[in-house]
Design a protein around this motif. Structure first.
Motif, PDB file in Angstrom:
ATOM      1  N   GLU A 221       0.691  -0.686   0.300  1.00  0.00           N
ATOM      2  CA  GLU A 221       0.121  -0.126   0.073  1.00  0.00           C
ATOM      3  C   GLU A 221       0.696   1.424  -0.498  1.00  0.00           C
ATOM      4  N   ASP A 222       1.708   0.561   0.694  1.00  0.00           N
ATOM      5  CA  ASP A 222       2.603   2.861   0.657  1.00  0.00           C
ATOM      6  C   ASP A 222       3.571   2.896  -0.447  1.00  0.00           C
ATOM      7  N   LEU A 223       3.344   1.363  -1.617  1.00  0.00           N
ATOM      8  CA  LEU A 223       4.315   1.132  -2.609  1.00  0.00           C
ATOM      9  C   LEU A 223       3.518   1.987  -3.501  1.00  0.00           C
ATOM     10  N   LEU A 224       2.209   1.667  -2.913  1.00  0.00           N
ATOM     11  CA  LEU A 224       0.645   2.123  -4.106  1.00  0.00           C
ATOM     12  C   LEU A 224       1.034   3.728  -4.278  1.00  0.00           C
ATOM     13  N   LEU A 225       0.701   4.399  -2.821  1.00  0.00           N
ATOM     14  CA  LEU A 225       0.817   5.699  -2.363  1.00  0.00           C
ATOM     15  C   LEU A 225       1.831   6.723  -2.512  1.00  0.00           C
ATOM     16  N   ASP A 226       3.008   5.938  -3.307  1.00  0.00           N
ATOM     17  CA  ASP A 226       3.884   6.925  -3.200  1.00  0.00           C
ATOM     18  C   ASP A 226       4.763   6.867  -4.842  1.00  0.00           C
ATOM     19  N   ALA A 227       4.079   5.651  -5.983  1.00  0.00           N
ATOM     20  CA  ALA A 227       4.065   5.483  -6.788  1.00  0.00           C
ATOM     21  C   ALA A 227       2.460   6.866  -7.321  1.00  0.00           C
ATOM     22  N   MET A 237      -7.233  10.733 -11.161  1.00  0.00           N
ATOM     23  CA  MET A 237      -8.291  10.612 -10.197  1.00  0.00           C
ATOM     24  C   MET A 237      -9.148   9.615 -11.708  1.00  0.00           C
ATOM     25  N   ILE A 238      -8.752   9.512 -12.594  1.00  0.00           N
ATOM     26  CA  ILE A 238      -9.268   8.783 -13.987  1.00  0.00           C
ATOM     27  C   ILE A 238      -8.835   6.843 -12.947  1.00  0.00           C
ATOM     28  N   LEU A 239      -7.694   7.093 -12.182  1.00  0.00           N
ATOM     29  CA  LEU A 239      -7.575   4.775 -11.515  1.00  0.00           C
ATOM     30  C   LEU A 239      -8.380   5.262 -10.251  1.00  0.00           C
ATOM     31  N   LYS A 240      -8.890   6.565  -9.423  1.00  0.00           N
ATOM     32  CA  LYS A 240      -8.988   6.494  -8.529  1.00  0.00           C
ATOM     33  C   LYS A 240     -10.211   5.858  -9.166  1.00  0.00           C
ATOM     34  N   ARG A 241     -11.413   6.607  -9.763  1.00  0.00           N
ATOM     35  CA  ARG A 241     -13.174   6.957 -10.502  1.00  0.00           C
ATOM     36  C   ARG A 241     -12.803   5.754 -10.611  1.00  0.00           C
ATOM     37  N   LEU A 244     -10.747   2.233  -7.427  1.00  0.00           N
ATOM     38  CA  LEU A 244     -10.741   2.527  -5.778  1.00  0.00           C
ATOM     39  C   LEU A 244     -11.967   3.121  -4.865  1.00  0.00           C
ATOM     40  N   ASP A 245     -12.899   3.527  -6.212  1.00  0.00           N
ATOM     41  CA  ASP A 245     -14.001   4.288  -5.425  1.00  0.00           C
ATOM     42  C   ASP A 245     -14.749   2.485  -5.024  1.00  0.00           C
ATOM     43  N   ASP A 246     -15.875   3.213  -4.117  1.00  0.00           N
ATOM     44  CA  ASP A 246     -16.782   1.964  -4.528  1.00  0.00           C
ATOM     45  C   ASP A 246     -17.672   2.010  -5.207  1.00  0.00           C
ATOM     46  N   ASN A 247     -18.107   2.700  -5.748  1.00  0.00           N
ATOM     47  CA  ASN A 247     -18.524   3.039  -7.370  1.00  0.00           C
ATOM     48  C   ASN A 247     -18.533   3.092  -8.183  1.00  0.00           C
TER      49      ASN A 247
END
Length: 283
Positions: A221-227, A237-241, A244-247
């Motif tokens: 998780e730390d590596l992903l946040l740093d990346a 934002m595109i990757l998060k949407r 990572l988002d529930d919907n």
């Protein structure tokens, strides 16, 4: 039909020989009588007619069940299952098709017996698909000795049943295998007895393993946040949407928001994934 026939002695009780003798004394039906009874049942719901149809065919169930003696299962249970198949056949029999009930019922009788054999012959199922079941019963019927099939015999069986030779060899291995108890015999004082419980361990709740897995997960998780910090805001934002988002958003929804095509969103997503992978591997 089920309520009436449920009261019938379809289960061999006491002496099997006495049961067989009893059903052999039940008169066989002529084609005309059989047709008339079947019409009474299908057209009028006459349960007594259905009962007569079943009773007059019980001897055929015994004949079929005896061909499955080689599986080491109780003969009475095989007959009982076959009788259930006979009852299902009577329920579905159409007297206007022009065939005798016994010809129609063979499929249903064997289907019930097959299901019983496959469920009870081994603790672990040896055949689950239709092709495996066909192969299982053909191998059991055709094997005349304890020797394994030769290459030519394997090829012949595979060709006849239209299955790969590897599938024939796998099924043959299952036929030769035997169930083994996980636990050692409770009444055994012999230290030489070796059961799976002696060497198979459940490490799911090992504290050391749980700690190791927790640390590994935290590190990932730390590596992903740093990346993620190396990405521009739109890619992030595109990757998060998308992931990572529930919907989770679709490509088209994001395309409409950013005023570009769905294909362009997919390209941005793929490029961002590649950057993340490179950053994590380099860490």
């Amino acid at each position: 039909m089920s309520k009436s026939l449920a009261l019938m002695p379809i289960v061999p009780r006491g002496s099997l020989e006495a049961y067989v003798a009893t059903i052999n004394n039940i008169p066989l039906l002529t084609a005309e009588d059989e047709h008339a009874l079947a019409v009474r049942y299908t057209a009028e719901g006459d349960l007594d007619a259905a009962k007569q149809l079943v009773l007059s065919h019980l001897r055929f169930v015994v004949h079929i069940a005896r061909s499955y003696n080689g599986y080491g299962l109780p003969q009475g249970d095989l007959i009982q299952e076959g009788n259930i198949g006979l009852m299902k056949a009577v329920k579905r029999f159409n007297p206007d098709v022009g065939v005798r009930l016994v010809s129609f019922a063979v499929h249903w009788i064997k289907a019930e017996i097959h299901e019983y054999v496959l469920k009870n012959w081994r603790i672990v199922k040896v055949a689950t698909t239709k092709a495996q079941r066909k192969l299982f019963f053909n191998l059991r019927r055709n094997k005349t000795g304890l020797n394994w099939l030769t290459a030519d015999e394997t090829a012949a069986v595979a060709k006849e049943l239209k299955v790969p030779e590897a599938e024939v060899r796998r099924m043959e291995a299952r036929l030769y295998s035997r169930d083994a108890s996980f636990d050692a015999p409770s009444d055994s004082d012999n230290d030489d007895v070796f059961a799976p419980e002696h060497y198979l361990e459940d490490n799911r709740y090992d504290p050391a393993r749980a700690l190791e897995e927790g640390q590994y997960q935290a590190r990932q998780e730390d590596l992903l946040l740093d990346a993620m910090t190396s990405l521009d805001e739109r890619s992030k934002m595109i990757l998060k949407r998308r992931w990572l988002d529930d919907n989770k958003a679709t490509l088209q929804e994001l395309a409409d928001e950013y005023g570009v095509s769905a294909e362009r969103i997919r390209q941005i997503e793929n490029n961002a994934m590649k950057k993340l992978k490179t950053a994590i591997l380099a860490a």
